[in-house]
Scaffold this motif. Structure first.
Motif, PDB file in Angstrom:
ATOM      1  N   LYS A 110      35.094  18.094 -25.837  1.00 49.74           N
ATOM      2  CA  LYS A 110      35.104  19.637 -26.218  1.00 49.74           C
ATOM      3  C   LYS A 110      33.766  19.772 -27.353  1.00 49.74           C
ATOM      4  N   ASN A 111      32.841  20.609 -26.767  1.00 49.57           N
ATOM      5  CA  ASN A 111      31.787  21.040 -27.551  1.00 49.57           C
ATOM      6  C   ASN A 111      31.861  22.497 -27.795  1.00 49.57           C
ATOM      7  N   SER A 112      31.526  22.773 -29.135  1.00 46.44           N
ATOM      8  CA  SER A 112      31.455  24.072 -29.854  1.00 46.44           C
ATOM      9  C   SER A 112      30.032  24.241 -30.281  1.00 46.44           C
ATOM     10  N   ALA A 113      29.480  25.239 -30.344  1.00 43.31           N
ATOM     11  CA  ALA A 113      28.351  25.495 -30.826  1.00 43.31           C
ATOM     12  C   ALA A 113      28.089  27.033 -31.138  1.00 43.31           C
ATOM     13  N   ALA A 114      27.334  27.202 -32.372  1.00 37.89           N
ATOM     14  CA  ALA A 114      26.988  28.577 -32.538  1.00 37.89           C
ATOM     15  C   ALA A 114      25.692  28.540 -33.150  1.00 37.89           C
ATOM     16  N   TYR A 115      24.788  29.640 -32.734  1.00 41.95           N
ATOM     17  CA  TYR A 115      23.562  29.572 -33.003  1.00 41.95           C
ATOM     18  C   TYR A 115      22.914  30.983 -33.692  1.00 41.95           C
ATOM     19  N   THR A 116      21.626  31.057 -34.353  1.00 44.37           N
ATOM     20  CA  THR A 116      21.226  32.141 -34.567  1.00 44.37           C
ATOM     21  C   THR A 116      19.489  31.922 -34.477  1.00 44.37           C
ATOM     22  N   GLU A 117      18.910  33.025 -33.995  1.00 46.35           N
ATOM     23  CA  GLU A 117      17.430  32.893 -33.982  1.00 46.35           C
ATOM     24  C   GLU A 117      16.620  34.214 -34.063  1.00 46.35           C
ATOM     25  N   LEU A 118      15.612  33.975 -34.719  1.00 45.30           N
ATOM     26  CA  LEU A 118      14.596  35.317 -34.963  1.00 45.30           C
ATOM     27  C   LEU A 118      13.647  35.129 -33.929  1.00 45.30           C
ATOM     28  N   ASN A 119      13.332  36.296 -33.489  1.00 49.98           N
ATOM     29  CA  ASN A 119      12.104  36.254 -32.385  1.00 49.98           C
ATOM     30  C   ASN A 119      11.293  37.447 -32.670  1.00 49.98           C
ATOM     31  N   GLY A 120      10.020  37.284 -32.466  1.00 51.99           N
ATOM     32  CA  GLY A 120       9.106  38.407 -32.755  1.00 51.99           C
ATOM     33  C   GLY A 120       7.667  38.187 -32.460  1.00 51.99           C
ATOM     34  N   VAL A 121       6.907  39.397 -32.529  1.00 52.77           N
ATOM     35  CA  VAL A 121       5.585  39.275 -32.273  1.00 52.77           C
ATOM     36  C   VAL A 121       4.837  40.094 -33.265  1.00 52.77           C
ATOM     37  N   THR A 122       3.747  39.356 -33.959  1.00 51.59           N
ATOM     38  CA  THR A 122       2.729  40.270 -35.150  1.00 51.59           C
ATOM     39  C   THR A 122       1.436  39.974 -34.733  1.00 51.59           C
ATOM     40  N   GLN A 123       0.514  40.750 -35.338  1.00 56.21           N
ATOM     41  CA  GLN A 123      -0.752  40.426 -35.096  1.00 56.21           C
ATOM     42  C   GLN A 123      -1.415  39.583 -36.242  1.00 56.21           C
ATOM     43  N   VAL A 124      -2.360  38.624 -35.664  1.00 58.10           N
ATOM     44  CA  VAL A 124      -3.022  37.901 -36.758  1.00 58.10           C
ATOM     45  C   VAL A 124      -4.547  37.787 -35.953  1.00 58.10           C
ATOM     46  N   LEU A 125      -5.445  38.369 -36.905  1.00 63.41           N
ATOM     47  CA  LEU A 125      -6.829  38.411 -36.611  1.00 63.41           C
ATOM     48  C   LEU A 125      -7.047  39.172 -35.146  1.00 63.41           C
ATOM     49  N   ASP A 126      -6.254  40.188 -35.315  1.00 68.60           N
ATOM     50  CA  ASP A 126      -6.376  40.943 -34.031  1.00 68.60           C
ATOM     51  C   ASP A 126      -5.763  40.381 -32.394  1.00 68.60           C
ATOM     52  N   SER A 127      -4.791  39.303 -32.671  1.00 73.81           N
ATOM     53  CA  SER A 127      -4.506  38.531 -31.684  1.00 73.81           C
ATOM     54  C   SER A 127      -2.928  38.581 -31.859  1.00 73.81           C
ATOM     55  N   ASP A 128      -2.269  38.403 -30.818  1.00 73.32           N
ATOM     56  CA  ASP A 128      -0.680  38.403 -30.941  1.00 73.32           C
ATOM     57  C   ASP A 128      -0.308  36.901 -31.281  1.00 73.32           C
ATOM     58  N   LEU A 129       0.672  36.748 -32.439  1.00 69.53           N
ATOM     59  CA  LEU A 129       1.053  35.630 -32.713  1.00 69.53           C
ATOM     60  C   LEU A 129       2.941  35.545 -32.385  1.00 69.53           C
ATOM     61  N   ARG A 130       3.237  34.899 -31.355  1.00 67.54           N
ATOM     62  CA  ARG A 130       4.773  35.070 -31.033  1.00 67.54           C
ATOM     63  C   ARG A 130       5.371  33.995 -31.783  1.00 67.54           C
ATOM     64  N   PHE A 131       6.775  34.384 -32.336  1.00 72.26           N
ATOM     65  CA  PHE A 131       7.304  33.225 -33.033  1.00 72.26           C
ATOM     66  C   PHE A 131       8.705  33.193 -32.735  1.00 72.26           C
ATOM     67  N   ASN A 132       9.436  32.094 -32.865  1.00 71.11           N
ATOM     68  CA  ASN A 132      10.708  31.853 -32.637  1.00 71.11           C
ATOM     69  C   ASN A 132      11.296  31.124 -33.845  1.00 71.11           C
ATOM     70  N   VAL A 133      12.146  31.256 -34.704  1.00 71.11           N
ATOM     71  CA  VAL A 133      12.854  30.387 -35.609  1.00 71.11           C
ATOM     72  C   VAL A 133      14.558  30.387 -35.113  1.00 71.11           C
ATOM     73  N   GLY A 134      15.022  29.223 -35.216  1.00 71.65           N
ATOM     74  CA  GLY A 134      16.517  29.201 -34.833  1.00 71.65           C
ATOM     75  C   GLY A 134      17.347  28.042 -35.591  1.00 71.65           C
ATOM     76  N   LEU A 135      18.467  28.165 -35.766  1.00 70.65           N
ATOM     77  CA  LEU A 135      19.275  27.254 -36.072  1.00 70.65           C
ATOM     78  C   LEU A 135      20.470  27.060 -35.359  1.00 70.65           C
ATOM     79  N   ARG A 136      21.082  25.845 -34.993  1.00 67.59           N
ATOM     80  CA  ARG A 136      22.093  25.541 -34.133  1.00 67.59           C
ATOM     81  C   ARG A 136      23.055  24.623 -34.722  1.00 67.59           C
ATOM     82  N   TYR A 137      24.311  24.918 -34.688  1.00 73.34           N
ATOM     83  CA  TYR A 137      25.534  24.057 -35.108  1.00 73.34           C
ATOM     84  C   TYR A 137      26.303  23.921 -34.154  1.00 73.34           C
ATOM     85  N   VAL A 138      26.414  22.358 -33.921  1.00 70.06           N
ATOM     86  CA  VAL A 138      27.278  21.801 -32.754  1.00 70.06           C
ATOM     87  C   VAL A 138      28.203  21.169 -33.476  1.00 70.06           C
ATOM     88  N   HIS A 139      29.320  21.095 -32.666  1.00 71.06           N
ATOM     89  CA  HIS A 139      30.755  20.300 -33.209  1.00 71.06           C
ATOM     90  C   HIS A 139      31.281  19.572 -31.839  1.00 71.06           C
TER      91      HIS A 139
END
Length: 579
Positions: free
Chosen positions: A205-234
């Motif tokens: 029996k596997n249970s999991a929950a996660y959250t993640e933050l996704n986005g796009v921002t400009q750095v030196l006039d170019s796109d920077l795409r990012f993803n940060v997440g955390l998953r808990y598994v039991h």
């Protein structure tokens, strides 16, 4: 098998790169040259049940520029394997002089010699002097023998020459003569099966929950795409298996044994164990557009690999004819973890064109490996394995090593090793349409696709990632145009270690695979596009292993072939239509 003690010889010529040459002084494709002595018959079955259920949910707030995602999942997976074995009773009737009584081990069993001596027990065959007492108390009757259902004198009539130069069985005749269906319908459950899998029950029996933050921002006039997440598994594992222990009633106060015919079979219990573990697993990645055609990527993560449930089943496996290796399940196995770093760069050359390079590192802890300890054969008695419970072939092997009081066995189980295993690698990819070269000649649709991987692994202890080649590459040439698709692919992988040490009773020996290469061809033809027809079919034609390569593994030294497999070429012609 062929008769013993009559001067039969075998000439063995090693082939360092393939199948050895084996020549016998007798014709092994002649049924008349075979006897029962030392042979055996097996009647084993296996039944499997699988059940899966689960649920998933995810919710996202925000847009492509910035969003927050939450999710959860639940999986409940179970597998049951049950083995059934009636080999001994069937063998007793077929070639063991057909006794009127079939008693379980550790009561002695008649040998498979193909005797045809009806009446009282022949010399060396069980007489069961303790019958009617102990485990057979209250049972009545007299042990008699009816003669083997397939005696040695008639064995040749149940064999026939085989297509590969070795005799084969006339199964319909054997099945009818030995009352196969009757014995098969009464096959009892056992711990093993005909596939070698251990019987048991596994639920995870596997249970999991996660959250993640996704986005796009400009750095030196170019796109920077990012993803940060955390998953808990039991994870909660329930593992069950048959554990067989010797019945203490068989041992008398003075150390002797109950009389043959009165001994109690092993006490078999179905034992369940539970394992529970939880872990937080972080991950993050960024991708930066260096230019309109170039992207740089960085990713870090931690991952978890659950242990092999088959290695956790309780109980002991001791089925090798050589009777020198036992396998004990380790229900305390834990998952192992990997901390990963990936660095990548991609350059897009136009159309589908791509040049990419990626470097990665995986640092693994808690890796699993086989642990082998040499023990006296008597060590297995606590698991219900004694000399009397062995088949004839195993008894002969134990006797040849000094008997049950002197012979030793290797006891193997998987363990988590404390050291760290580090895997470093480089990946290269090139996808290139060739229209820029060929279009001037009126040809379009040609292209190449190539990738290569270089891997290096190091460890401060015995951990080794098995089956991981140091070098692999794939090269594909393709043509896709006007309803025609053609692909010619070539793959190569460097030989690697494919097993842990302690193979076949030799502590420092492992199995290795040879270098392997294979070329395949695939094609499809859309007749509708080619001929301008409506609802026309699509024809496919594929050839696997075009150059007829073979697979080979060797035992520690490259001139000691262990397995050799030549699958041949495979041709597949297909037709697809829609109505």
């Amino acid at each position: 098998m062929t008769a013993l003690g009559v001067g039969t010889t075998v000439e063995y010529t090693a082939n360092p790169t393939g199948v050895p040459t084996i020549k016998s002084s007798v014709d092994i494709n002649n049924p008349a040259n075979f006897v029962w002595a030392g042979g055996r018959v097996n009647m084993q079955d296996e039944k499997r049940w699988y059940e899966t259920k689960g649920a998933r949910a995810a919710l996202t707030w925000g847009d492509e520029a910035l969003n927050l995602k939450f999710g959860a999942n639940y999986d409940d997976v179970s597998r049951t394997i049950r083995g059934y074995d009636n080999s001994q009773a069937w063998q007793n009737a077929t070639c063991g002089n057909n006794p009127s009584l079939n008693l379980p081990s550790p009561n002695s069993q008649p040998g498979c010699q193909g005797l045809n001596q009806p009446g009282a027990a022949p010399a060396g065959y069980p007489t069961y002097p303790g019958y009617g007492t102990g485990s057979t108390a209250g049972q009545t009757g007299t042990l008699t023998y009816g003669g083997s259902l397939i005696p040695t004198t008639g064995l040749a009539g149940y064999l026939k020459p085989g297509p590969a130069g070795f005799v084969t069985v006339d199964w319909d005749k054997v099945k009818q003569a030995t009352k196969y269906d009757q014995f098969h319908d009464n096959t009892p459950e056992s711990g093993g099966s005909n596939t070698g899998a251990s019987g048991g029950y596994i639920n995870e029996k596997n249970s999991a929950a996660y959250t993640e933050l996704n986005g796009v921002t400009q750095v030196l006039d170019s796109d920077l795409r990012f993803n940060v997440g955390l998953r808990y598994v039991h994870t909660k594992q329930t593992i069950g298996g048959r554990v067989s222990l010797a019945d203490p009633r068989n041992t008398l106060a003075g150390g002797g044994q109950l009389a043959d015919g009165s001994r109690y079979p092993n006490i078999t219990n179905f034992v369940y164990v539970e394992n529970t573990y939880s872990k937080w697993l972080p991950a993050a990645s960024i991708a930066y557009d260096v230019s309109e055609r170039a992207v740089a990527r960085v990713a870090v993560s931690e991952t978890m690999t659950r242990p092999d449930p088959a290695a956790q089943l309780p109980g002991v496996g001791f089925g090798a004819p050589s009777a020198d290796q036992a396998t004990i399940g380790n229900s305390a196995l834990e998952p192992y973890f990997s901390k990963n770093i990936d660095l990548g760069f991609e350059f897009y050359t136009g159309q589908e064109g791509l040049i990419a390079v990626n470097a990665f590192r995986k640092s693994l802890t808690g890796f699993t490996q086989n642990n082998v300890v040499t023990q006296p054969f008597s060590f297995l008695a606590q698991y219900g394995i004694t000399y009397d419970t062995l088949n004839d072939t195993q008894k002969a092997a134990i006797t040849s090593r000094g008997g049950p009081t002197q012979a030793q066995v290797q006891v193997q189980s998987q363990i988590n090793v404390p050291n760290k295993l580090t895997i470093n690698g480089l990946e290269f990819q090139w996808v290139q349409p060739l229209d820029f070269l060929t279009s001037r000649f009126g040809v379009e649709g040609l292209g190449v696709n190539a990738n290569a991987t270089i891997v290096d692994q190091t460890s401060d202890g015995p951990a080794t990632a098995l089956g991981v080649s140091k070098y692999t590459y794939n090269l594909t040439g393709y043509y896709e145009r006007n309803g025609v698709s053609l692909r010619l692919s070539h793959v190569f992988r460097k030989g690697s270690q494919v097993s842990g040490l302690n193979q076949n009773g030799i502590a420092a020996a492992a199995l290795f695979s040879d270098d392997y290469k294979q070329t395949d061809f695939s094609s499809s033809y859309d007749l509708g596009k080619i001929f301008g027809l409506n609802n026309a079919p699509q024809v496919t034609f594929n050839v696997t292993n075009l150059t007829n390569e073979s697979l080979r593994s060797y035992f520690q030294y490259d001139n000691a072939t262990f397995t050799y497999y030549k699958p041949g070429r495979t041709y597949v012609l297909g037709l697809r239509m829609s109505f």
